[in-house]
Design a protein around this motif. Structure first.
Motif, PDB file in Angstrom:
ATOM      1  N   CYS B 112       0.768  -1.196   0.101  1.00  0.00           N
ATOM      2  CA  CYS B 112      -0.192   0.108   0.335  1.00  0.00           C
ATOM      3  C   CYS B 112       0.904   1.356  -0.062  1.00  0.00           C
ATOM      4  O   CYS B 112       1.901   1.444   0.971  1.00  0.00           O
ATOM      5  N   HIS B 114       0.018   4.025   1.193  1.00  0.00           N
ATOM      6  CA  HIS B 114       0.036   4.955   2.247  1.00  0.00           C
ATOM      7  C   HIS B 114       0.880   4.820   3.293  1.00  0.00           C
ATOM      8  O   HIS B 114       1.778   5.467   3.816  1.00  0.00           O
ATOM      9  N   ALA B 115       0.779   3.222   3.918  1.00  0.00           N
ATOM     10  CA  ALA B 115       1.994   3.202   4.844  1.00  0.00           C
ATOM     11  C   ALA B 115       2.546   1.629   4.802  1.00  0.00           C
ATOM     12  O   ALA B 115       3.062   1.132   5.697  1.00  0.00           O
ATOM     13  N   GLY B 116       2.311   0.867   3.838  1.00  0.00           N
ATOM     14  CA  GLY B 116       2.947  -0.164   3.553  1.00  0.00           C
ATOM     15  C   GLY B 116       2.208  -1.475   3.998  1.00  0.00           C
ATOM     16  O   GLY B 116       2.863  -2.618   3.899  1.00  0.00           O
ATOM     17  N   CYS B 117       0.826  -1.520   4.281  1.00  0.00           N
ATOM     18  CA  CYS B 117       0.056  -2.810   4.464  1.00  0.00           C
ATOM     19  C   CYS B 117       0.051  -3.430   3.224  1.00  0.00           C
ATOM     20  O   CYS B 117       0.440  -2.834   2.043  1.00  0.00           O
ATOM     21  N   CYS B 130      -7.295  -1.590   1.096  1.00  0.00           N
ATOM     22  CA  CYS B 130      -6.282  -1.835   1.887  1.00  0.00           C
ATOM     23  C   CYS B 130      -6.815  -1.843   3.602  1.00  0.00           C
ATOM     24  O   CYS B 130      -7.482  -1.178   3.879  1.00  0.00           O
ATOM     25  N   CYS B 132      -5.603  -1.646   6.480  1.00  0.00           N
ATOM     26  CA  CYS B 132      -5.279  -0.918   7.479  1.00  0.00           C
ATOM     27  C   CYS B 132      -6.135   0.382   7.621  1.00  0.00           C
ATOM     28  O   CYS B 132      -6.975   0.284   8.666  1.00  0.00           O
ATOM     29  N   HIS B 133      -5.932   1.165   6.653  1.00  0.00           N
ATOM     30  CA  HIS B 133      -6.779   2.376   6.911  1.00  0.00           C
ATOM     31  C   HIS B 133      -7.641   2.777   5.647  1.00  0.00           C
ATOM     32  O   HIS B 133      -7.912   3.795   5.412  1.00  0.00           O
ATOM     33  N   ASN B 134      -8.213   1.655   5.183  1.00  0.00           N
ATOM     34  CA  ASN B 134      -9.289   1.639   4.225  1.00  0.00           C
ATOM     35  C   ASN B 134      -8.896   2.333   2.912  1.00  0.00           C
ATOM     36  O   ASN B 134      -9.881   2.977   2.295  1.00  0.00           O
ATOM     37  N   SER B 135      -7.646   2.529   2.493  1.00  0.00           N
ATOM     38  CA  SER B 135      -7.399   3.158   1.280  1.00  0.00           C
ATOM     39  C   SER B 135      -8.088   2.234   0.166  1.00  0.00           C
ATOM     40  O   SER B 135      -7.871   0.773   0.168  1.00  0.00           O
TER      41      SER B 135
HETATM   42  S1  FES Z   1      -1.478   1.314   4.768  1.00  0.00           S
HETATM   43 FE1  FES Z   1      -2.949   0.889   3.313  1.00  0.00          FE
HETATM   44  S2  FES Z   1      -4.423   2.494   3.978  1.00  0.00           S
HETATM   45 FE2  FES Z   1      -2.926   2.746   5.308  1.00  0.00          FE
END
Ligand code: FES
Lengths: 690, 184
Positions: B112, B114-117, B130, B132-135
């Motif tokens: 991701c 965003h932050a790597g999930c 994603c 993690c934070h729903n991206s």
């Molecule tokens: S890591 Fe994917 S939405 Fe935050």
């Protein structure tokens, strides 16, 4: 040396007052006191004046020191059994948790007390702010307290990774990636913390050094100064003082000790609660399952959809979602700027607090932050667990319409006759449904994570133990863990794999375009194949190019002829075939199997088309069923179904998964194909007790 | 004592200052080596580079149905983690996708931005999400607004050999920024 016959305490008071030499212990005490002055120190430590008397509200600092001491004790012992490296961290934690005596209890205390510490920190901070204990001359001590708080949070963050399980691994990836957002130095900081460009050994060794070395050492230093300054300034008493002063010892110490006991009771309660529940429900208590959990070993190539930080960081996690649609600046704001500003305001509190209004602001600010944290945490929990209490059935109509229209806005609008209010109501409900679905996928992922964890632990307990390459190798070679994933990815687009007795079996098989492979190789599967009603059904050849081929014809016309094929004969063939697969039911009569083999080989029966053992039928007309359903046979057909041993030219659509052109890699490696074969055959490690 | 009395005040002050200076210098110098050596070693990761981005064989064309739905594949290569060398180890995952009737494949990194999930295909199979934070991203990797992610999913270069072998240029990118910047 002169000896004293009686103990000091038993002597009459008059003798104690005489300046004669006290008992041996007394002499020893004098000896040390002369040289160290410890009595004065102890006296000073204990006989501190508590203005206004002892109070419960003063216990938080002491409970924090107590919690930290607990962490030091349990941490040191954990350290003595922990091995920080990518191939040993999970393994050593597994050993602590599941095999060492008392490991579960020790690790449980360490884990729960860490969370307790966060709660106590919040309480301590709140008490200090509300009582205005940060005001002159205690400013520096307040700042030290904030630094101590950050150190504790740092230890919590670094400790989460150390078991090197999926949970810790993915949470750490996010946390370190966020650290990379710090302007200019971010990428370097990240690389330093991670110990290189990638997560691995050095991420663990560095986190461990931080967790058990740098951070606690700094913390101890700061704590010493914090406590010294605390004694220097004295306790900041709650105003107005209405009660007489008391001494720290024993009045306040008693309250502190009771609070510590309560803290420990809560910690033990959290650890032992599941055991109590198991006892009440009459289930066996498995000590390894108490205390801290241990997930499946970290695997960068395995998605982990249940990735969440520990609950006390959940608010930060949720906070990032607040900045939806802000682009890069949103993440920077959420992860760096806002938390930084909040810490900044807290550092300014002692200055602001000089004015009465400032003090009020500080209290309001602290409460607002705590309320915000509470709210964000609740939001995060609600997002994840909404499906548990939501009534999904009531959204059936929404689900149906979405499916019918494929989510197309114009079609939906048409459905509601372009009535704006109805459309708005519908889209609101669709949003709710989306949230429920999202929560459901989190719950499913958590369930999967639990199953993976349980399987890893089961595998680690094999008599052969964990191989030197580590647990991950074992998991990656486990048919039960990998089979379903490989099947889903490579086979499930055509084949079903569902128990025919399951309620949804019919619909799943109807959707599939090739045979249902559930129980392949067993007598039950073979019985279905030889059943005239099933052979052309969706569970077997019904959805394939073979649906009108010789085999179907044979089962429907020849096998039904009870003169040539007596029911006993068919059963014998079934038993013999299951025997070929090595999956015959226990206690199968060898004579029946022998009879079945004869029938299969006979050139007027199965042997008229199929090669079987040494019946001399040439390959090509039908698959060779020698060793049908065995590991070797399954691997063979997955590698290349177009081989003349199997379907040859009449192969329907099945790819040759293990065959590749010169210089190219096959779609699946032999090892992966082996895993699929083992999984289909139900051939995986089972602990002896099951 | 008598010797001290003989020395003049200013000389004593000078001597005192010199002694202090020397004490600080000696002490400082003695402590420096462990500090410098420590800092030196602790900074070691800064000079470590990841493996250069190369094309890695992932799968072949037949495994990517031309239905526009992305499929997930592991990226396997030899990997070195400090002192351990792993042979053929999965190091990450990509999504490959082929439009109907097309002979070309698009590759997206599963990491991701965003932050790597690990981005997954949503349960309905209509988009990426994603955990993690729903991206949320479309199946071709574009952002579905509003999204916490600052950019679309990272596309990876993709080569298809004559024999159908698909190779993907594996690369990690910095997360959380709007531009797609490769990690060294
Ligand atoms: S890591 Fe994917 S939405 Fe935050």
């Amino acid at each position: 040396m002169k000896t004293q016959p009686t103990q000091r305490g038993r002597e009459p008071i008059a003798t104690q007052k005489r300046p004669t030499t006290p008992g041996v212990l007394g002499q020893l005490a004098d000896f040390f006191d002369d040289r160290t002055g410890y009595r004065a120190l102890v006296h000073e430590a204990l006989y501190e004046r508590v203005p206004g008397g002892a109070r419960w509200r003063y216990v938080w600092g002491s409970t924090l020191v107590f919690a930290f001491l607990t962490q030091v004790i349990t941490g040191l012992v954990l350290w003595s059994s922990y091995a920080a490296s990518a191939q040993t961290a999970w393994e050593s934690v597994y050993y602590i948790q599941h095999e060492m005596t008392g490991g579960w209890l020790l690790r449980g205390i360490h884990h729960v007390m860490a969370q307790m510490m966060i709660v106590l920190l919040a309480l301590h901070l709140m008490q200090v702010v509300i009582d205005g204990a940060y005001r002159a001359p205690r400013e520096v001590n307040f700042w030290l307290g904030l630094v101590l708080m950050m150190l504790v949070l740092g230890m919590a963050l670094t400790g989460y990774l150390l078991p090197w399980d999926q949970k810790g691994y993915w949470a750490t990836r996010v946390a370190t990636n966020l650290a990379g957002l710090v302007p200019l130095l971010g990428p370097s900081i990240q690389q330093l913390v991670v110990g290189g460009p990638d997560y691995g050994h050095h991420t663990l060794t560095r986190f461990f050094a931080l967790h058990a070395g740098f951070l606690p050492a700094t913390l101890v230093l700061m704590l010493v100064v914090h406590l010294t300054l605390f004694r220097k300034h004295g306790l900041c008493a709650r105003q107005p003082i209405t009660r007489p002063d008391a001494m720290f010892w024993p009045d306040q110490v008693l309250k502190d000790a009771v609070a510590m006991l309560a803290v420990m009771a809560v910690v033990l309660g959290v650890i032992l609660m599941p055991a109590l529940r198991a006892m009440l429900e009459g289930r066996p208590i498995v000590p390894g399952e108490l205390g801290a959990e241990l997930g499946a070993p970290a695997d960068p190539s395995q998605p982990y959809a249940a990735a969440r930080p520990e609950w006390y960081f959940l608010f930060l996690f949720q906070f990032l979602k607040v900045f939806e649609g802000w682009g890069a600046s949103g993440e920077f704001l959420g992860a760096i700027v806002v938390p930084g500003l909040i810490m900044g305001v807290m550092f300014l509190m002692p200055i602001l607090g000089r004015w009465q209004l400032g003090h009020r602001f500080n209290i309001a600010f602290t409460l607002a932050i705590l309320a915000g944290i509470g709210l964000l945490t609740a939001m995060a929990m609600n997002e994840d667990y909404a499906a548990l209490w939501a009534d999904r059935a009531s959204f059936a109509d929404v689900e149906k319409l979405l499916e019918e229209t494929d989510g197309d806005a114009t079609k939906i609008a048409a459905h509601f006759g372009n009535d704006a209010t109805k459309i708005a109501a519908f889209s609101a409900r669709a949003k709710k449904l989306d949230r429920i679905r999202h929560s459901q996928s989190f719950l499913d992922a958590s369930e999967q994570a639990e199953a993976d964890a349980a399987r890893s632990i089961e595998l680690a307990g094999r008599p052969e133990r964990i191989p030197p390459a580590g647990m991950l190798e074992l998991v990656r070679n486990d048919a039960l863990s990998q089979g379903p994933k490989l099947f889903a990815q490579h086979c499930a687009s055509c084949h079903a794999h569902v128990d025919p007795a399951a309620p949804n079996a019919a619909s799943l098989m109807a959707k599939a375009s090739a045979a249902n492979l559930h129980g392949f190789g067993t007598a039950a599967w073979m019985r279905g194949l030889l059943d005239p009603k099933q052979v052309a059904g969706p569970g077997y050849f019904g959805n394939t190019a073979h649906k009108e081929d010789d085999m179907v014809n044979f089962v429907q016309n020849d096998l039904t002829d009870a003169d040539t094929w007596k029911p006993d004969d068919i059963e014998a063939v079934i038993a013999a075939m299951a025997g070929e697969a090595g999956l015959a039911a226990a206690g199968t009569d060898p004579a029946i199997v022998e009879k079945g083999r004869g029938l299969i080989a006979a050139d007027d029966r199965c042997g008229s088309c199929h090669t079987f053992r040494d019946n001399g039928v040439a390959a090509g007309s039908a698959p060779d069923i020698t060793g049908w359903g065995s590991r070797e046979w399954l691997i063979g057909i997955i590698v290349d179904p177009t081989h003349e041993r199997f379907y040859g030219d009449s192969n329907d659509r099945m790819p040759s998964f293990g065959k590749a052109e010169e210089g190219a890699a096959p779609m699946l490696t032999r090892q992966q194909i082996g895993l699929i074969a083992d999984w289909l055959r139900g051939d995986w490690y089972r602990p002896a007790t099951h | 004592m008598s010797r001290h009395e003989a020395v003049s005040d200013s000389a004593e002050a000078r001597r005192g200052f010199l002694a202090k200076l020397l004490a600080v210098c000696c002490g400082g110098l003695a402590t420096l080596p462990p500090l410098v050596a420590g800092a030196w070693m602790i900074l070691d990761p800064l000079r470590r580079r990841g493996a250069a981005a190369t094309f890695l064989p992932v799968t072949d064309l037949a495994s990517v149905p031309d239905d526009g739905i992305p499929r997930q594949f592991a990226v396997v290569t030899d990997r070195v983690d400090a002192w351990t060398g792993f042979a053929a180890e999965p190091i990450g995952a990509v999504y490959l996708r082929r439009e109907q009737g097309s002979d070309t494949v698009e590759a997206l990194s599963a990491t991701c931005p965003h932050a790597g999930c690990f981005v997954e295909i949503e349960s309905q199979g209509k988009c990426f999400r994603c955990p993690c934070h729903n991206s949320t991203f479309t199946l071709d990797g574009r952002i579905v607004a509003p999204s916490p992610s600052p950019r679309a999913m990272d596309g990876l270069e993709c080569q298809i050999a004559k024999n159908g072998q698909i190779a993907v240029k594996w690369q990690n990118y910095y997360t959380g920024i709007a531009e797609k910047v490769a990690r060294p």
